[in-house]
Every structure is written in structure tokens, then in C-alpha cells.
Design a protein around this motif. Sequence first.
Motif, PDB file in Angstrom:
ATOM      1  N   VAL A  14      34.221 -39.465  35.751  1.00  0.00           N
ATOM      2  CA  VAL A  14      34.581 -38.508  36.797  1.00  0.00           C
ATOM      3  C   VAL A  14      34.666 -37.076  36.265  1.00  0.00           C
ATOM      4  O   VAL A  14      34.407 -36.122  36.994  1.00  0.00           O
ATOM      5  CB  VAL A  14      35.913 -38.897  37.487  1.00  0.00           C
ATOM      6  CG1 VAL A  14      35.744 -40.191  38.260  1.00  0.00           C
ATOM      7  CG2 VAL A  14      37.054 -39.016  36.484  1.00  0.00           C
ATOM      8  N   GLY A  76      40.327 -43.375  48.134  1.00  0.00           N
ATOM      9  CA  GLY A  76      39.878 -42.827  46.857  1.00  0.00           C
ATOM     10  C   GLY A  76      38.644 -43.540  46.338  1.00  0.00           C
ATOM     11  O   GLY A  76      37.723 -42.910  45.818  1.00  0.00           O
ATOM     12  N   VAL A  79      35.684 -42.309  48.362  1.00  0.00           N
ATOM     13  CA  VAL A  79      35.296 -40.967  47.932  1.00  0.00           C
ATOM     14  C   VAL A  79      34.589 -41.008  46.580  1.00  0.00           C
ATOM     15  O   VAL A  79      33.557 -40.345  46.366  1.00  0.00           O
ATOM     16  CB  VAL A  79      36.527 -40.038  47.862  1.00  0.00           C
ATOM     17  CG1 VAL A  79      36.167 -38.713  47.195  1.00  0.00           C
ATOM     18  CG2 VAL A  79      37.069 -39.788  49.265  1.00  0.00           C
ATOM     19  N   LEU A  80      35.149 -41.803  45.654  1.00  0.00           N
ATOM     20  CA  LEU A  80      34.513 -41.946  44.351  1.00  0.00           C
ATOM     21  C   LEU A  80      33.108 -42.528  44.484  1.00  0.00           C
ATOM     22  O   LEU A  80      32.181 -42.119  43.787  1.00  0.00           O
ATOM     23  CB  LEU A  80      35.358 -42.844  43.448  1.00  0.00           C
ATOM     24  CG  LEU A  80      36.662 -42.267  42.903  1.00  0.00           C
ATOM     25  CD1 LEU A  80      37.399 -43.315  42.087  1.00  0.00           C
ATOM     26  CD2 LEU A  80      36.409 -41.037  42.066  1.00  0.00           C
ATOM     27  N   PHE A  83      30.848 -39.884  45.819  1.00  0.00           N
ATOM     28  CA  PHE A  83      30.622 -38.951  44.723  1.00  0.00           C
ATOM     29  C   PHE A  83      29.603 -39.525  43.742  1.00  0.00           C
ATOM     30  O   PHE A  83      28.711 -38.822  43.252  1.00  0.00           O
ATOM     31  CB  PHE A  83      31.948 -38.662  44.019  1.00  0.00           C
ATOM     32  CG  PHE A  83      31.858 -37.695  42.878  1.00  0.00           C
ATOM     33  CD1 PHE A  83      31.616 -36.355  43.099  1.00  0.00           C
ATOM     34  CD2 PHE A  83      32.023 -38.135  41.568  1.00  0.00           C
ATOM     35  CE1 PHE A  83      31.540 -35.455  42.043  1.00  0.00           C
ATOM     36  CE2 PHE A  83      31.944 -37.242  40.511  1.00  0.00           C
ATOM     37  CZ  PHE A  83      31.707 -35.905  40.750  1.00  0.00           C
ATOM     38  N   ALA A  84      29.725 -40.831  43.478  1.00  0.00           N
ATOM     39  CA  ALA A  84      28.784 -41.497  42.569  1.00  0.00           C
ATOM     40  C   ALA A  84      27.375 -41.503  43.141  1.00  0.00           C
ATOM     41  O   ALA A  84      26.393 -41.326  42.411  1.00  0.00           O
ATOM     42  CB  ALA A  84      29.254 -42.926  42.289  1.00  0.00           C
ATOM     43  N   SER A 119      36.937 -32.524  38.913  1.00  0.00           N
ATOM     44  CA  SER A 119      36.198 -32.855  40.130  1.00  0.00           C
ATOM     45  C   SER A 119      37.117 -33.564  41.128  1.00  0.00           C
ATOM     46  O   SER A 119      38.201 -34.041  40.759  1.00  0.00           O
ATOM     47  CB  SER A 119      35.027 -33.777  39.784  1.00  0.00           C
ATOM     48  OG  SER A 119      35.506 -35.024  39.305  1.00  0.00           O
ATOM     49  N   GLY A 121      36.689 -36.432  42.270  1.00  0.00           N
ATOM     50  CA  GLY A 121      36.823 -37.786  41.739  1.00  0.00           C
ATOM     51  C   GLY A 121      37.866 -37.872  40.642  1.00  0.00           C
ATOM     52  O   GLY A 121      38.618 -38.846  40.557  1.00  0.00           O
ATOM     53  N   MET A 124      41.325 -37.799  42.259  1.00  0.00           N
ATOM     54  CA  MET A 124      41.628 -39.122  42.819  1.00  0.00           C
ATOM     55  C   MET A 124      42.009 -40.093  41.707  1.00  0.00           C
ATOM     56  O   MET A 124      43.002 -40.827  41.813  1.00  0.00           O
ATOM     57  CB  MET A 124      40.409 -39.660  43.574  1.00  0.00           C
ATOM     58  CG  MET A 124      40.086 -38.929  44.852  1.00  0.00           C
ATOM     59  SD  MET A 124      41.207 -39.434  46.188  1.00  0.00           S
ATOM     60  CE  MET A 124      40.415 -38.601  47.575  1.00  0.00           C
ATOM     61  N   ALA A 125      41.222 -40.096  40.638  1.00  0.00           N
ATOM     62  CA  ALA A 125      41.482 -41.023  39.541  1.00  0.00           C
ATOM     63  C   ALA A 125      42.835 -40.752  38.899  1.00  0.00           C
ATOM     64  O   ALA A 125      43.546 -41.686  38.507  1.00  0.00           O
ATOM     65  CB  ALA A 125      40.372 -40.906  38.502  1.00  0.00           C
ATOM     66  N   LEU A 184      30.456 -45.209  37.716  1.00  0.00           N
ATOM     67  CA  LEU A 184      31.490 -44.761  38.640  1.00  0.00           C
ATOM     68  C   LEU A 184      31.417 -45.516  39.962  1.00  0.00           C
ATOM     69  O   LEU A 184      32.450 -45.846  40.550  1.00  0.00           O
ATOM     70  CB  LEU A 184      31.351 -43.263  38.879  1.00  0.00           C
ATOM     71  CG  LEU A 184      32.411 -42.609  39.770  1.00  0.00           C
ATOM     72  CD1 LEU A 184      33.799 -42.838  39.186  1.00  0.00           C
ATOM     73  CD2 LEU A 184      32.136 -41.125  39.925  1.00  0.00           C
ATOM     74  N   ALA A 188      34.368 -47.609  41.615  1.00  0.00           N
ATOM     75  CA  ALA A 188      34.827 -47.258  42.961  1.00  0.00           C
ATOM     76  C   ALA A 188      34.920 -48.495  43.844  1.00  0.00           C
ATOM     77  O   ALA A 188      35.892 -48.672  44.590  1.00  0.00           O
ATOM     78  CB  ALA A 188      33.888 -46.231  43.586  1.00  0.00           C
TER      79      ALA A 188
END
Length: 206
Positions: A14, A76, A79-80, A83-84, A119, A121, A124-125, A184, A188
Motif C-alpha cells: 500500500v 476498507g 477500497v483496497l 486501489f489494487a 495512500s 490504502g 485504511m491498512a 494487494l 483486500a
Amino acid sequence: MDEIVKQFVLLWAVIDPIGTIPVFIAVTVGMSKGVARAIALKATLVAAIVLVFFVLVGEYLLDAMLIPLSAFQIAGGIVLFLFALTMIFGESKPEVEMHLVKRNLHKYVFPLAIPSIASPGAMMAAVLLTDNHRFSWVHQGMTTLIMLAVLLITLIFMLLATRILNIIGEAGASVVSRVMGMILASIAVSAVLQGISLYFGLSVVN
């Protein structure tokens, strides 16, 4: 040890230290080594402050808004995952963020510190990996140290950016970013499944 490795891989994906290199070079083009070094330090510091803020306060904000962690974990994870997907199928992370360079004066904050290093991500992480209900303070402290270690590696990569980019090239940075996207995406999906299991009280088989 397995958990430490898993967290390191997630935070590496991330934050993406290698994907930050082309962005840093674009931000510091034409600058002296001293100025470029100062920008790298400032960007890393800003990113660290933002991520530590989410570690310390993120979950309390959720509690204040009466949002269960399982819902945030599912959101999350989604979203991840999105994003991935942008890392895999769209323009790679460095390519997207390099487009932002010309539109901002405080370039060490945007796009370098946010969203290249800290980021969405990563934010969130930071919250998901330091859940007070699932992890002890010792575990959360270890997670924070791992996150800071990845940020330190990111700083080192920025300071050695020109040499690294000469070795792997922009194409190499793009390939690494897409591989990180695949890793990722799987993490996720795992986060979504864990959130669903937590919400419905189901047992999870690893």
C-alpha cells in the motif's frame, strides 16, 4: 513471524516504496541534491504523521460515529481492492501520480507524501491492522514499527532514486507496482472475508 511478514508485505504494497521513486524524481527534477534530500525527508515525515494519526485516532473516530469495525473492514477491503485494480489495469501508481506534479507548489506534500506514500490504502491498512478489539498494545506497537520501517525504506529509496531508476527503469517500476497490485488485491479480498466473518460470527479457516 508469519504475521510480521504478512503485515510487512501489506504495508509495502500500500505504501509502495519502489513506485514512489519516479514520482520523487519528477517532483525534484532540476533541483540540487540538498533540496531534493530535504523534500524526501519532509515528505516522509508528513506521511509518517498522517499514518500514525490514523493508527492512534482512526478507530476512535469509527466508534464515535457508531461504525462497527467489521463494516469498516469490509469497506476498507473493497477500497483496497479497487486501489489494487487501478495498479494492475489502469495507469500504474507512479504514472498516475506523476501527472499531479505540475499542478501543486508544495510538491513534497502533494502528490509525494499524499497520496504517493500515505495512500488511501495505507490509511485504511493503518486502522485495520491496529484494531483495539483484536490486537494488543504490543501487537499494535509492532505494527507501527513495521510501518515506520517501510517508511524508512521509502526514504532510503528516494535518496537513492536516480541510481535505482537507472537500474530498473520506469518500466521496471511499473511492473513492480502491478505485481504489488496483485498481492494487494488478494489481501483486500481476505479483509472483506474476515469482515463478513466477524459481522456474522462465523469461524474462519486460514
